[in-house]
Design a protein around this motif. Structure first.
Motif, PDB file in Angstrom:
ATOM      1  N   THR A  20      47.707  42.648  38.885  1.00  0.00           N
ATOM      2  CA  THR A  20      47.155  41.672  39.827  1.00  0.00           C
ATOM      3  C   THR A  20      47.335  42.140  41.270  1.00  0.00           C
ATOM      4  N   TYR A  21      46.264  42.069  42.049  1.00  0.00           N
ATOM      5  CA  TYR A  21      46.322  42.371  43.480  1.00  0.00           C
ATOM      6  C   TYR A  21      46.776  41.119  44.232  1.00  0.00           C
ATOM      7  N   PHE A  43      38.301  33.814  42.844  1.00  0.00           N
ATOM      8  CA  PHE A  43      38.754  34.910  41.980  1.00  0.00           C
ATOM      9  C   PHE A  43      38.557  34.548  40.512  1.00  0.00           C
ATOM     10  N   TYR A  50      43.013  38.979  41.131  1.00  0.00           N
ATOM     11  CA  TYR A  50      43.657  38.808  42.436  1.00  0.00           C
ATOM     12  C   TYR A  50      44.359  37.461  42.454  1.00  0.00           C
ATOM     13  N   ARG A  75      46.640  43.917  48.933  1.00  0.00           N
ATOM     14  CA  ARG A  75      45.270  44.240  49.316  1.00  0.00           C
ATOM     15  C   ARG A  75      45.000  43.820  50.750  1.00  0.00           C
ATOM     16  N   TRP A 284      37.947  42.161  51.089  1.00  0.00           N
ATOM     17  CA  TRP A 284      39.010  42.516  50.142  1.00  0.00           C
ATOM     18  C   TRP A 284      38.462  42.985  48.802  1.00  0.00           C
ATOM     19  N   THR A 285      37.437  42.334  48.303  1.00  0.00           N
ATOM     20  CA  THR A 285      37.001  42.551  46.918  1.00  0.00           C
ATOM     21  C   THR A 285      35.694  43.325  46.789  1.00  0.00           C
TER      22      THR A 285
END
Length: 304
Positions: A20-21, A43, A50, A75, A284-285
């Motif tokens: 997991t981030y 998420f 995340y 992250r 971030w993603t």
């Protein structure tokens, strides 16, 4: 409102694992924030591994907290008051908008290199686009010079606003307002001016000549929910946009005045809040936040 995680097939539990981030939110105070609900539901909806957590961090602990982003290989993180300016000295790079605003609300960690961004202004511009309104070529009257007003002014100028007329009282934000004017003049083609809010005739005339009026002050928010900087409906014209960055209460005093004037486009700050989060989410993603779903989760009748 509880931080519920619903996912595609109902409530999700046990979705955290060794891969997991971690993404944070660093501010003080911050336990009231709606950001964990927004991001964790997004998420879950997209099946991304995340998680987003709040950390009560003030200036005194900020350096260690930023170091932890690198050390723990997080992250990234959101940053809110009182850390938006203070955090800059601990970062490696800044986006152009963050440099102009002299503030950061989003940190992205790329293999130990920390870059600061500001997404508040992006959220404002995008929330208008969501309603079919383009900031490009528009004249805007903007009240305020603080944490919301500065990125709104900067991003609107970067995205092609023709003119921004800033009105503010001569308080502790006045110096920031002067700096905003200078920066926008130097970095963009947008015309920008600053006038004291006490000049009510100039304020009234500016609104009459504007395509957009945006109140980016705290007037209209508790404990000032019965207040508005514009109380006379005749100041507005029906074809303009009236935008209040406040989203609680859902219909502010300013919005009531605008509605009484028959203004066609009257908005609260919910869209801006979600869209600024969506901009951070994508940084971030690399994915688009499911904003319609998030709006339903966070602002349904059950969650008002």
């Amino acid at each position: 409102m509880a931080n519920k995680i619903t996912g595609v097939n109902g409530p999700i539990t046990g979705w955290l694992d060794g891969h997991t981030y971690l993404i944070g939110l660093m501010a003080y105070p911050i336990r009231h924030s709606m950001s964990p609900t927004m991001h964790n539901n997004a998420f879950a909806k997209l099946g991304l591994n995340y998680t987003y957590l709040c950390f009560e961090i003030g200036n005194d602990k900020l350096k260690g907290a930023v170091d932890a982003i690198r050390t723990l290989d997080m992250r990234g993180s959101n940053v809110s008051m009182p850390n938006k300016k203070e955090v800059i000295q601990y970062l490696d790079k800044l986006s152009p908008a963050s440099e102009m605003c002299d503030a950061v609300n989003t940190i992205v960690n790329d293999h130990g290199v920390l870059t600061g961004y500001t997404t508040d202004g992006i959220g404002f511009v995008q929330s208008l686009k969501d309603e079919g309104i383009d900031i490009k070529g528009k004249v805007m009257t903007l009240t305020g010079a603080g944490g919301a007003a500065t990125p709104i002014a900067v991003q609107s100028a970067l995205d092609g606003a023709k003119e921004i007329r800033i009105f503010n009282i001569k308080d502790d934000k006045w110096a920031q307002a002067e700096k905003n004017v200078k920066t926008i003049q130097e970095k963009t083609d947008c015309q920008v001016s600053l006038t004291e809010l006490t000049d009510q005739e100039a304020f009234k005339q500016s609104i009459a000549e504007s395509d957009i009026y945006c109140d980016a002050t705290s007037v209209g928010m508790k404990p000032l929910e019965d207040k508005t900087l514009v109380s006379d409906p005749s100041w507005f014209h029906e074809d303009m946009v009236v935008f209040d960055t406040v989203y609680a209460p859902r219909t502010t005093k300013l919005m009531q005045v605008a509605q009484k004037a028959g203004v066609k486009h009257v908005f609260d700050g919910i869209g801006m809040m979600i869209d600024q989060g969506a901009a951070s989410f994508k940084l971030w993603t690399g994915k688009e936040m499911p904003t319609d779903y998030i709006r339903e989760i966070m602002f349904s009748d059950d969650n008002k």
